[in-house]
Design an enzyme around this catalytic site. Structure first.
Site, PDB file in Angstrom:
ATOM      1  N   PRO A 257       1.103  -1.020  -0.334  1.00  0.00           N
ATOM      2  CA  PRO A 257       0.512   0.360  -0.047  1.00  0.00           C
ATOM      3  C   PRO A 257       1.140   1.285   0.257  1.00  0.00           C
ATOM      4  CG  PRO A 257      -0.729  -1.872   1.896  1.00  0.00           C
ATOM      5  CD  PRO A 257       0.352  -2.087   0.971  1.00  0.00           C
ATOM      6  N   CYS A 258       0.044   2.152  -0.958  1.00  0.00           N
ATOM      7  CA  CYS A 258       1.099   3.675  -0.494  1.00  0.00           C
ATOM      8  C   CYS A 258       1.196   4.630   0.049  1.00  0.00           C
ATOM      9  CB  CYS A 258       1.038   4.186  -2.288  1.00  0.00           C
ATOM     10  SG  CYS A 258      -0.630   4.193  -2.676  1.00  0.00           S
ATOM     11  N   GLN A 259      -0.420   4.289   1.093  1.00  0.00           N
ATOM     12  CA  GLN A 259      -0.748   5.008   1.370  1.00  0.00           C
ATOM     13  C   GLN A 259      -0.037   6.407   2.321  1.00  0.00           C
ATOM     14  OE1 GLN A 259      -2.150   2.481   0.547  1.00  0.00           O
ATOM     15  NE2 GLN A 259      -4.533   2.770   0.874  1.00  0.00           N
TER      16      GLN A 259
ATOM     17  N   TYR B 161       3.090   6.381   1.973  1.00  0.00           N
ATOM     18  CA  TYR B 161       3.661   7.860   1.407  1.00  0.00           C
ATOM     19  C   TYR B 161       3.578   8.728   0.653  1.00  0.00           C
ATOM     20  CZ  TYR B 161       5.515   3.490   3.075  1.00  0.00           C
ATOM     21  OH  TYR B 161       5.632   2.013   3.853  1.00  0.00           O
TER      22      TYR B 161
END
Ligand SMILES: C[S@@+](CC[C@H](N)C(=O)[O-])C[C@H]1O[C@@H](n2cnc3c(N)ncnc32)[C@H](O)[C@@H]1O
Length: 316
Positions: free
Chosen positions: A72-74, A76
């Site tokens: 998951p990118c959230q 960053y």
């Protein structure tokens, strides 16, 4: 090569390596994603799993040569408040790093948003891989560099204990026109993708609406998982010959991302879910380019420049 696809989503990795490597397991938390994954890749053993609770015996039991992950990118992104390793959504990555420290595979590769670079999570990944004896290469890559008229800049990492194949020098690819990726929507699709007048009146000024008859060289901005939900800052729109405005269809988005025209969804998956799952996925073209450092045959795979549009094209 035996590959394990972690955070598999709808299978962007599987689509990129199809015919070049064996995916022996695919894991993701989302039931919707796993359902779509299985619909397209029946024999990869895809199943729902919480990766922060990943069982050691299970992951080593796959005997995979390559662990692929797009966590998951959230943690960053500014929208996700950039809490980095403090974010609960980073725990699965921390768990995987601990497993690599114990007994990592021959190769590791990953993808994330550009904001991952320079984060504490990034430092953890680099430290873990270097301590475990991997050679590492990293890069930011946008499919526009490969001639695809759609932005999706991402951070990529490839790592190997057996050495990486040096990157090939490539000529800059000629940009293909966006119209090459359009497909006349079916009546059913059209009913779903035309932007209602009220929404256009309210949000039109903030929407990126392309009239490709007047500006054929437009490049689509990144489609996010929110494309089916919000009107602004989630992707581009098209003005049709009759003046109405429409979204790109899921088929067009998949084509821009390099998925095969055979890729499909179970009928009951809603349009909004389709947009969300595609928006969370990745550029198959960019993946092939990056993974060719580990899987040499991918460097001869189809590129955006020689890919044929799947249907006769007419600006709708
Ligand atoms: C950036 S998306 C990856 C999409 C994928 N590469 C694709 O091609 O569709 C991140 C994925 O991680 C999954 N995910 C998030 N947290 C997870 C966790 N703790 N365990 C397993 N999967 C998780 C999400 O459901 C989502 O599909």
């Amino acid at each position: 090569m035996r590959c394990l696809e972690l955070f598999c989503g709808i299978g962007g990795f599987a689509a990129a390596v199809q015919g070049h490597a064996n995916v022996v397991g695919a894991l993701d938390l989302s039931g919707h994603a796993i359902e779509v994954y299985r619909h397209n890749f029946h024999d990869h053993g895809a199943r729902q799993a919480h990766l922060e609770h990943l069982d050691e015996a299970e992951i080593f039991g796959y005997e995979a040569d390559l662990w692929w992950m797009s966590p998951p990118c959230q943690p960053y992104t500014t929208r996700g408040h950039q809490r980095d390793l403090e974010d609960h959504r980073a725990r699965s990555l921390i768990r995987i790093m601990a497993l690599i420290e114990r007994q990592g595979p021959a190769h590791v590769a990953m993808e994330n948003v550009p904001g991952f670079q320079g984060s504490d999570a990034h430092a953890l990944v680099l430290r873990t891989l270097s301590d475990a004896g991997y050679e590492v290469a990293e890069r930011l890559l946008c499919p526009t560099e490969l001639g695809v008229p759609a932005q999706r800049e991402r951070y990529y990492l490839v790592a190997s204990r057996r050495g990486l194949r040096p990157r090939e020098k490539r000529e800059a690819a000629a940009m293909r026109p966006l119209a090459d990726f359009l497909m006349a929507p079916t009546d059913e699709e059209l009913g779903q993708v035309v932007v209602p007048e009220e929404a256009l009146a309210k949000h039109g000024p903030g929407m990126r609406i392309f009239d490709l008859r007047e500006e054929p060289g437009r490049i689509a901005n990144t489609f996010t998982g929110a494309y089916g939900k919000t009107w602004q800052a989630a992707g581009a729109y098209l003005r049709m010959a009759d003046g109405r405005v429409r979204r790109f269809t899921p088929r067009e988005m998949l084509g821009l991302m390099g998925f095969s025209p055979d890729f499909g969804f179970p009928d009951h998956v809603s349009l909004r879910q389709r947009y969300k799952l595609i928006g969370n996925s990745l550029s198959v073209w960019a993946m092939r380019e990056v993974l060719s450092a580990l899987i040499p045959s991918l460097s001869g795979a189809e590129t955006p420049v020689d890919a044929k549009a799947s249907e006769a094209l007419a600006l709708p």
